[in-house]
Enzyme design. Structure first.
Site, short mmCIF file in Angstrom:
data_model
loop_
_atom_site.label_atom_id
_atom_site.label_comp_id
_atom_site.label_asym_id
_atom_site.label_seq_id
_atom_site.Cartn_x
_atom_site.Cartn_y
_atom_site.Cartn_z
N ARG A 171 -49.06 -16.54 87.80
CA ARG A 171 -50.58 -15.94 87.72
C ARG A 171 -51.78 -16.26 89.02
O ARG A 171 -51.99 -17.49 89.80
CB ARG A 171 -51.60 -16.52 87.00
CG ARG A 171 -53.05 -16.36 86.41
CD ARG A 171 -53.61 -14.97 85.86
NE ARG A 171 -54.57 -14.99 85.42
CZ ARG A 171 -55.63 -14.60 86.13
NH1 ARG A 171 -55.94 -14.44 87.18
NH2 ARG A 171 -56.90 -14.25 85.21
N GLU A 196 -57.62 -5.96 81.44
CA GLU A 196 -56.76 -5.91 80.71
C GLU A 196 -56.62 -5.13 81.00
O GLU A 196 -56.63 -3.91 80.73
CB GLU A 196 -57.81 -6.69 80.11
CG GLU A 196 -57.91 -7.72 79.41
CD GLU A 196 -57.06 -9.24 79.27
OE1 GLU A 196 -55.87 -8.75 79.44
OE2 GLU A 196 -57.17 -10.11 80.82
N ARG A 198 -47.44 -21.40 83.77
CA ARG A 198 -47.61 -20.08 84.27
C ARG A 198 -48.21 -21.29 85.85
O ARG A 198 -49.01 -22.01 86.05
CB ARG A 198 -48.55 -18.76 84.99
CG ARG A 198 -47.76 -18.31 83.42
CD ARG A 198 -48.55 -17.05 82.73
NE ARG A 198 -50.46 -17.32 83.08
CZ ARG A 198 -50.76 -16.33 82.75
NH1 ARG A 198 -50.52 -15.08 82.42
NH2 ARG A 198 -52.02 -16.52 82.52
#
Length: 188
Positions: A26, A34, A70
């Site tokens: 990330r 998004e 992540r």
């Protein structure tokens, strides 16, 4: 840490191979639109695909691990990719998660992008922030047709196109019927 790009997830998530293992990363310090925030989410992903082609070697400056497991990192190719996304109007400086980053550098880059009206800044004031967009989806529309903590507007009730864009940025996403990031276009 050295890594090789395997794939691009969206505008702020990539997969890399590091020490023989696939790793989801990330991008730190930023928040890209998004995918559902059309067309900006897809534009951010395409931008990242162009900047980080498959098998490109990158360096990761890992900051932390997020709640999904992540690695959260700044990704360096020939440049700091995270910062480039903000500078080029493809992502916002993620104020909530700027500690551990050069906050001034990211906020200055965002300011420059907004002044130049790049990417997400083509809409006056920028598009709905991704963190607000996600929160809006979690608190979705209540069955009686209202939005949480507020009323539901009709384009015919709104005084101006500018006001409609302001409402769109305040989570009234239903005003953008065709999903192009502009509310009540008939008011133009």
């Amino acid at each position: 840490m050295a890594a090789t790009v395997l794939s691009i997830g969206d505008g702020d998530t990539i997969r890399v191979r590091q020490a023989g293992k696939a790793l989801t990363v990330r991008l730190a310090c930023i928040d890209a639109p998004e995918t559902a925030q059309s067309p900006y989410g897809q534009q951010a992903r395409t931008y990242l695909q162009q900047r980080l082609p498959i098998s490109r070697d990158v360096s990761l400056k890992i900051k932390t691990t997020d709640r999904y497991g992540r690695s959260v990192a700044e990704v360096i190719s020939d440049i700091n990719i995270n910062l480039a996304l903000v500078e080029d109007g493809q992502a916002f400086a993620y104020r909530q998660y700027l500690s551990g980053c050069d906050a001034k550098e990211y906020l200055d880059a965002e300011y420059r992008a907004s002044r130049r009206r790049y990417g997400i800044w083509q809409v006056q004031g920028g598009i709905t922030r991704p963190w607000d967009f996600r929160r809006g989806r979690r608190s979705a529309v209540i069955p009686d047709g209202t939005t949480p903590g507020g009323r539901r507007y009709r384009c015919s009730e709104i005084s101006s196109y500018a006001k409609a864009q302001e409402l769109l940025r305040q989570w009234h996403s239903y005003l953008d019927g065709d999903g192009n990031g502009k509310a009540c276009e008939a008011l133009r």
